[in-house]
Design an enzyme around this catalytic site. Structure first.
Site, PDB file in Angstrom:
ATOM      1  N   HIS A  99     103.806  15.227  51.097  1.00 30.53           N
ATOM      2  CA  HIS A  99     104.526  15.260  49.968  1.00 30.53           C
ATOM      3  C   HIS A  99     105.533  16.702  50.036  1.00 30.53           C
ATOM      4  O   HIS A  99     106.666  16.432  49.634  1.00 30.53           O
ATOM      5  CB  HIS A  99     104.078  15.012  48.131  1.00 30.53           C
ATOM      6  CG  HIS A  99     103.773  13.698  48.045  1.00 30.53           C
ATOM      7  ND1 HIS A  99     103.817  13.182  46.638  1.00 30.53           N
ATOM      8  CD2 HIS A  99     103.086  13.111  48.793  1.00 30.53           C
ATOM      9  CE1 HIS A  99     103.141  12.297  46.738  1.00 30.53           C
ATOM     10  NE2 HIS A  99     103.433  11.580  47.774  1.00 30.53           N
ATOM     11  N   HIS A 260      98.222   5.158  54.536  1.00 36.21           N
ATOM     12  CA  HIS A 260      97.656   4.159  53.462  1.00 36.21           C
ATOM     13  C   HIS A 260      96.068   3.267  54.106  1.00 36.21           C
ATOM     14  O   HIS A 260      95.755   3.006  53.936  1.00 36.21           O
ATOM     15  CB  HIS A 260      98.550   3.552  53.114  1.00 36.21           C
ATOM     16  CG  HIS A 260      99.343   4.086  51.716  1.00 36.21           C
ATOM     17  ND1 HIS A 260     100.153   2.993  51.317  1.00 36.21           N
ATOM     18  CD2 HIS A 260      99.630   4.897  51.075  1.00 36.21           C
ATOM     19  CE1 HIS A 260     101.038   3.451  50.545  1.00 36.21           C
ATOM     20  NE2 HIS A 260      99.985   4.610  50.705  1.00 36.21           N
TER      21      HIS A 260
END
Length: 718
Positions: A99, A260
């Site tokens: 991020h 993920h």
């Protein structure tokens, strides 16, 4: 104590208090006010380290591997105030790095991890960055220990790398060199939406400078467009957002699946339990946000995205379980405890470990956008290949992760540390190795040969400006080094048409000198500036630092370099056809990309105009009868009250300046020119040079700003 005498800070006095910076702001009255203030961001006044601090030198004092060991220890040192899932912060630190880097967009080169901006608003409080305040605080003891030898910006990315390595994954490498700033980057346009999570359509995103489908997200809504729960309709949004970071389909699949493979999402209960973000939280929260009133508020009760998903049977160890589970099971839509749309493997056993209770197992779960990798035809082909070839997946993710976390750093010359990969990558805008530095005699010989060409001052200066002014301070791309003005696509740009005519003559000199073409181009511009200053009565030598090299066409990604053209170059009075943004706004944008201050912008415009450097040879803004002389005529005539200005047509793009008494047309100008008389800040600066004692200062300031632009990409000089 009477009501009138109560302390104004006690909360009992209802009278509004006069506070510094309070009251109605200028932008309230004039919402379209030109943001000249953006050119004065990150000044020495906001930097506690002082102008002499050199991060590159400090980093070299760092015990790099001791730092890595300390970060690795943090991963498994679970804190009561934010307990680690499975006793390991691996997933959290990967998300922190992702991020931090994921705000980058290639369209304007802004965003990204390069300045540690996640410490400041708005990024520190974006909905998609919920709980990353905890990740940053977990790293504080490490930052405190190593001080200025490691920036926050580097620490965020390195922590993500170490989290991957601790899971058994082999990363592609790591380059340090990201320098912290001390205030928000207010130049970055995050979008016009006034509400968090306001939706954007995929067509508007494609090719824009926005990096997310919704205000406050890093990429896409994990529940699908507008929380539709439709994996197929998410595909164009995924391509648009990742595409704005220069990621192709294979990189997209690798990044989503790789990110993920480890960790989990958090959605233990309704978001109604979650309080204000860090920027809006009460002072006693000490920079923390998103306080959670559900249960303990942490650990098994944590609420971050509202989704409660665990993808892998080994969520702290690298594996291929993401793809195995994606294709093995039939997925059924469900709601998380927080009410968010997610998917569960209906035909699976409970094989997923609970993060806090080893006696509990869950069924595999996925996000809507995870299923896009199975149900979009093109993504599905890549995903099946990775399913059947785990090593290909690992290699693709390693490279894509490196690109994600380093894309905004510019050339590899800026990288620091022992883990910089040897391989040159096309997105790094590689350059050949430099040869021997030219001698003073060879430089003098080259200058004489340039003078002998008989080119005008404007021609020489225009070429050098065209070459150097592609630099973007956001992602450190562009600039004169590499002489890419001689290559596609820059050689074909409309704005460079006249500059390329001059370039062909400079190219003919290369064989007879010891200088690279890149050096010759800059030297030619310096010769032009020196001639112009001499004509104005000032004998100066423009500083010249040789050592530039010439890039090859094979080292130049044409599509990527096309973005450096931008929408306008107000320094040359060029604006792309069909662009409706006011020219002066785009001029500020260009100046900010060139890292110029408002005084530097003012000096450069005034000088370039009187030297006759407009892209098409027009006379707009050339307020002088002595073209080619580095005079202050631009400023004196601009501010002369005997002139009156009016637009030539309804577009108000070009103006005529007439004698106030006779009505005779004396000059023409664009908005890029008149803004230095109309904007109060720029006019104040223009007045400095228009004054009787401003001539010498103007020449000195122009030369200093010119030299700065010529050397913006000379990272080897730092």
């Amino acid at each position: 104590m009477s009501n009138e005498s109560k302390c104004p800070f006690s909360g009992h006095n209802s009278k509004p208090q006069v506070t510094v910076g309070g009251g109605t702001a200028n932008l309230h009255w004039w919402p379209n006010q030109l943001r000249v203030d953006l050119l004065n961001q990150h000044s020495e006044r906001s930097n506690p380290l002082g102008k002499d601090f050199n991060y590159r030198q400090e980093f070299k004092k760092l015990d790099y591997y001791a730092l890595k060991a300390d970060i690795k220890n943090v991963l498994t040192d679970s804190q009561d105030w934010w307990p680690a899932d499975w006793g390991n912060y691996t997933g959290l630190f990967i998300r922190l790095a992702w991020h931090a880097a994921g705000t980058y967009r290639m369209g304007d080169g802004r965003g990204g991890a390069g300045r540690g901006q996640q410490r400041f608003a708005p990024l520190n409080s974006w909905p998609d960055n919920a709980s990353l305040d905890k990740a940053r605080r977990l790293l504080w003891p490490v930052k405190q220990k190593y001080g200025q030898k490691i920036s926050w910006a580097d620490l965020f990315i390195l922590a993500g790398n170490i989290a991957l390595e601790s899971s058994g994954f082999r990363t592609f490498g790591f380059g340090a060199g990201r320098e912290d700033v001390w205030e928000p980057d207010n130049d970055v346009n995050w979008g016009d939406e006034k509400e968090w999570l306001a939706h954007r359509n995929s067509e508007a995103l494609a090719g824009s400078n926005l990096a997310a489908t919704e205000m406050g997200l890093i990429y896409v809504n994990p529940e699908g467009p507008q929380a539709s729960g439709d994996p197929r309709s998410a595909a164009p949004f995924i391509r648009a957002t990742f595409g704005n970071m220069a990621m192709d389909d294979e990189e997209i699949v690798a990044l989503i699946a790789g990110g993920h493979t480890l960790g989990k999402t958090h959605g233990a209960a309704s978001a109604d339990h979650v309080q204000a973000d860090p920027e809006g939280a009460p002072i006693e929260q000490m920079g923390f946000g998103w306080a959670n009133s559900y249960g303990t508020g942490v650990g098994k009760d944590a609420i971050t995205s509202g989704l409660e998903v665990i993808w892998s049977q080994t969520p702290t160890q690298w594996s291929n379980y993401f793809f195995e589970n994606l294709f093995k099971y039939e997925w059924v839509q469900e709601r998380s405890p927080a009410g968010a749309i997610q998917w569960v493997a209906a035909d699976a056993e409970a094989i997923i470990p609970d993060p806090f209770d080893p006696s509990i197992k869950r069924k595999p779960t996925m996000l809507t956008t995870d299923l896009t990798l199975r149900f979009d035809p093109e993504f599905e082909k890549i995903s099946r290949r990775f399913l059947n070839d785990p090593q290909a997946f690992a290699n693709a993710f390693a490279r894509a992760w490196f690109k994600l976390t380093h894309r905004d750093m510019g050339p590899k010359a800026r990288y620091l540390g022992p883990e910089v990969p040897a391989e040159d990558l096309i997105w790094q805008d590689p350059l050949p190795a430099a040869s021997a530095t030219p001698s003073s005699a060879s430089i003098a010989d080259a200058k004489a040969k340039i003078v002998a060409l008989g080119l005008s001052t404007g021609e020489l200066v225009s070429l050098a400006w065209a070459s150097a002014s592609t630099f973007r301070g956001g992602d450190k791309r562009g600039g004169a080094n590499g002489a890419r003005i001689a290559l596609s696509p820059q050689r074909e740009w409309e704005v460079n048409k006249k500059a390329v005519e001059t370039l062909t003559k400079i190219e003919e000199l290369k064989a007879s000198t010891q200088l690279s073409l890149a050096d010759l181009i800059v030297l030619a511009g310096n010769v032009g500036v020196e001639q112009a200053a001499q004509a104005a009565g000032f004998n100066i030598t423009v500083p010249f630092a040789p050592g530039r090299v010439d890039a090859l066409q094979s080292q130049t990604d044409v599509e990527s370099f096309q973005l450096l053209l931008g929408l306008a170059d107000g320094f040359r009075n060029w604006k792309k056809q069909g662009v409706n943004t006011p020219a002066e706004v785009l001029l500020i944008d260009k100046a900010q990309q060139l890292t110029l201050t408002a005084p530097e912008l003012t000096a450069l415009i005034g000088g370039l105009r009187v030297l006759g450097t407009n892209w098409d040879g027009s006379q707009h803004g050339v307020f002088t009868q002595q073209v080619g002389v580095l005079s202050t005529d631009f400023f004196t005539n601009l501010l002369d009250m005997s002139n009156v200005w009016a637009p030539v047509d309804s577009t108000s793009e070009v103006f005529e300046g007439k004698d106030r008494k006779s009505g005779t047309v004396k000059f023409t100008a664009t908005r890029n020119d008149l803004v230095f008389g109309s904007n109060s800040i720029l006019r104040a600066l223009a007045e400095v040079y228009a004054q009787a004692d401003g001539k010498e200062k103007f020449v000195q300031d122009f030369v200093a700003a010119w030299t700065k632009v010529m050397n913006l990409d000379r990272f080897d000089l730092a």
